[in-house]
Scaffold this motif. Sequence first.
Motif, PDB file in Angstrom:
ATOM      1  N   CYS A  13      89.876   8.673  13.373  1.00 19.49           N
ATOM      2  CA  CYS A  13      90.079   7.724  12.276  1.00 19.49           C
ATOM      3  C   CYS A  13      89.222   8.100  11.076  1.00 19.49           C
ATOM      4  O   CYS A  13      88.040   8.410  11.212  1.00 19.49           O
ATOM      5  CB  CYS A  13      89.740   6.315  12.734  1.00 19.49           C
ATOM      6  N   HIS A  17      84.348   3.360   8.171  1.00 18.56           N
ATOM      7  CA  HIS A  17      83.573   3.498   9.414  1.00 18.56           C
ATOM      8  C   HIS A  17      83.137   2.129   9.945  1.00 18.56           C
ATOM      9  O   HIS A  17      83.070   1.923  11.150  1.00 18.56           O
ATOM     10  CB  HIS A  17      82.359   4.399   9.185  1.00 18.56           C
ATOM     11  N   LEU A  20      85.233   0.537  12.662  1.00 20.74           N
ATOM     12  CA  LEU A  20      85.058   1.018  14.036  1.00 20.74           C
ATOM     13  C   LEU A  20      83.750   0.554  14.656  1.00 20.74           C
ATOM     14  O   LEU A  20      83.638   0.494  15.877  1.00 20.74           O
ATOM     15  CB  LEU A  20      85.101   2.548  14.071  1.00 20.74           C
ATOM     16  N   THR A  21      82.740   0.249  13.819  1.00 17.43           N
ATOM     17  CA  THR A  21      81.401  -0.008  14.346  1.00 17.43           C
ATOM     18  C   THR A  21      80.887  -1.423  14.142  1.00 17.43           C
ATOM     19  O   THR A  21      79.841  -1.753  14.697  1.00 17.43           O
ATOM     20  CB  THR A  21      80.373   0.947  13.695  1.00 17.43           C
ATOM     21  N   GLY A  58      80.480   1.103  19.321  1.00 18.66           N
ATOM     22  CA  GLY A  58      81.857   0.667  19.485  1.00 18.66           C
ATOM     23  C   GLY A  58      82.013  -0.838  19.564  1.00 18.66           C
ATOM     24  O   GLY A  58      81.045  -1.580  19.739  1.00 18.66           O
ATOM     25  N   THR A  74      87.149   0.515  20.283  1.00 22.71           N
ATOM     26  CA  THR A  74      86.814   1.637  19.404  1.00 22.71           C
ATOM     27  C   THR A  74      85.729   2.526  20.002  1.00 22.71           C
ATOM     28  O   THR A  74      84.853   2.052  20.724  1.00 22.71           O
ATOM     29  CB  THR A  74      86.345   1.152  18.014  1.00 22.71           C
ATOM     30  N   PRO A  76      83.513   5.000  17.973  1.00 20.73           N
ATOM     31  CA  PRO A  76      83.186   5.611  16.685  1.00 20.73           C
ATOM     32  C   PRO A  76      82.559   7.006  16.825  1.00 20.73           C
ATOM     33  O   PRO A  76      82.629   7.795  15.883  1.00 20.73           O
ATOM     34  CB  PRO A  76      82.202   4.623  16.050  1.00 20.73           C
ATOM     35  N   GLU A  77      81.998   7.301  17.980  1.00 24.20           N
ATOM     36  CA  GLU A  77      81.415   8.630  18.194  1.00 24.20           C
ATOM     37  C   GLU A  77      82.453   9.732  18.008  1.00 24.20           C
ATOM     38  O   GLU A  77      82.131  10.823  17.562  1.00 24.20           O
ATOM     39  CB  GLU A  77      80.815   8.740  19.612  1.00 24.20           C
ATOM     40  N   GLY A  79      85.639   8.756  16.624  1.00 23.64           N
ATOM     41  CA  GLY A  79      86.584   8.246  15.640  1.00 23.64           C
ATOM     42  C   GLY A  79      87.881   7.754  16.246  1.00 23.64           C
ATOM     43  O   GLY A  79      88.899   7.675  15.572  1.00 23.64           O
TER      44      GLY A  79
END
Length: 128
Positions: A13, A17, A20-21, A58, A74, A76-77, A79
């Motif tokens: 993604c 950001h 996602l986080t 996440g 999610t 995020p590490e 994406g």
Amino acid sequence: MNGLHLIGDIYRCRGAHDTLTRRAALEELCVGECRDAGLSPLGAYFYQFENAEGEPAGVTGTVVLAESHLAIHTWPETGDATLDVYVCNFSRDNSARARQVFRRVIEVLAPAEIVAHEVVRGRLPVGA
């Protein structure tokens, strides 16, 4: 119990950001898109994970709808995210509403790759 289940694996993604986080950002997106599509959120639960340093990582969340649910997770590490939108089509056909929510959440996440499936659930009426 006829309905439509949209399932998406969303990779790399490039969208905001924070989505996602940050629990609040993701919850606002998901609940808002459900409302905007004409679905009826009854409640939501989103959980914020933290990394080893105690920073936001996440998020996992669910929006319970009168029509069924949205679930998102999610990572995020990498994406990545998974997204499920399921709607019941008992009293009205909610398929277009579900597709709108699914499409809009994915647009905001802006993935490089999507693997998506549509599953029609339930039985067709006799004679259909």
